[in-house]
Design a protein around this motif. Structure first.
Motif, PDB file in Angstrom:
ATOM      1  N   ARG A 234     -46.834  71.261  -6.523  1.00 25.49           N
ATOM      2  CA  ARG A 234     -47.656  72.435  -6.173  1.00 25.49           C
ATOM      3  C   ARG A 234     -46.837  73.714  -6.261  1.00 25.49           C
ATOM      4  NH1 ARG A 234     -52.749  72.847  -3.685  1.00 25.49           N
ATOM      5  NH2 ARG A 234     -53.343  75.014  -4.003  1.00 25.49           N
ATOM      6  N   ALA A 235     -45.620  73.690  -5.740  1.00 28.72           N
ATOM      7  CA  ALA A 235     -44.754  74.871  -5.779  1.00 28.72           C
ATOM      8  C   ALA A 235     -44.455  75.274  -7.225  1.00 28.72           C
ATOM      9  CB  ALA A 235     -43.457  74.611  -5.011  1.00 28.72           C
TER      10      ALA A 235
ATOM     11  N   LEU B 213     -47.288  76.976  -8.881  1.00 30.03           N
ATOM     12  CA  LEU B 213     -47.435  78.353  -8.407  1.00 30.03           C
ATOM     13  C   LEU B 213     -46.287  79.253  -8.873  1.00 30.03           C
ATOM     14  CD1 LEU B 213     -48.672  77.636  -4.777  1.00 30.03           C
ATOM     15  CD2 LEU B 213     -49.994  78.682  -6.638  1.00 30.03           C
TER      16      LEU B 213
ATOM     17  N   LEU C 284     -43.093  78.930  -8.003  1.00 27.69           N
ATOM     18  CA  LEU C 284     -42.131  79.159  -6.919  1.00 27.69           C
ATOM     19  C   LEU C 284     -40.823  78.426  -7.166  1.00 27.69           C
ATOM     20  CD1 LEU C 284     -44.496  78.818  -3.837  1.00 27.69           C
ATOM     21  CD2 LEU C 284     -43.666  80.927  -4.915  1.00 27.69           C
TER      22      LEU C 284
ATOM     23  N   ALA D  23     -48.101  84.043  -4.074  1.00 28.31           N
ATOM     24  CA  ALA D  23     -47.940  82.611  -4.354  1.00 28.31           C
ATOM     25  C   ALA D  23     -47.340  81.896  -3.146  1.00 28.31           C
ATOM     26  CB  ALA D  23     -47.072  82.406  -5.587  1.00 28.31           C
TER      27      ALA D  23
ATOM     28  N   GLU E 259     -50.104  81.366  -0.739  1.00 23.46           N
ATOM     29  CA  GLU E 259     -50.958  80.276  -1.209  1.00 23.46           C
ATOM     30  C   GLU E 259     -50.311  78.919  -0.922  1.00 23.46           C
ATOM     31  OE1 GLU E 259     -53.196  78.795  -5.281  1.00 23.46           O
ATOM     32  OE2 GLU E 259     -52.549  80.886  -5.129  1.00 23.46           O
ATOM     33  N   MET E 260     -48.996  78.833  -1.116  1.00 23.45           N
ATOM     34  CA  MET E 260     -48.279  77.588  -0.842  1.00 23.45           C
ATOM     35  C   MET E 260     -48.308  77.260   0.637  1.00 23.45           C
ATOM     36  SD  MET E 260     -46.721  75.137  -2.367  1.00 23.45           S
ATOM     37  CE  MET E 260     -46.235  73.651  -1.485  1.00 23.45           C
TER      38      MET E 260
END
Length: 99
Positions: free
Chosen positions: A32-33, A36, A38, A60, A63-64
């Motif tokens: 997920r990171a 995004l 990250l 971001a 969002e995380m």
């Protein structure tokens, strides 16, 4: 909230608790990171919690942090606590050994 760095960058140190080990949380978190954009890291703690640093675009990161409450299907997250701001991390996202 405070932001580190310039250009809307933010980096946070977080502690995630609940049923977050043995359920694929770290791999989910890394995927997920990365999706995004990250940088940072995630690792299990011997206490049963998961520790992470999320670093990148401030939106971001937010969002995380929201997504961290969900986790993968088998996880049951009870809390995502921001321990504080961290230094900006560059170079991608990694899964670290248990700390």
């Amino acid at each position: 909230m405070n932001r580190n760095g310039a250009g809307g960058q933010r980096s946070v140190h977080v502690l995630i608790s609940g049923r977050v080990q043995g359920v694929g949380y770290r791999a989910w978190c890394a995927d997920r990171a990365q999706a995004l954009g990250l940088s940072g890291w995630v690792r299990n703690l011997r206490s049963g919690e998961v520790e992470a640093v999320f670093s990148g675009d401030a939106a971001a990161v937010e969002e995380m942090l929201s997504a961290a409450f969900e986790g993968p299907g088998w996880a049951r997250v009870s809390d995502v606590k921001v321990l504080g701001e961290a230094g900006i991390v560059a170079g991608g996202f990694e899964v670290r050994a248990t700390g």
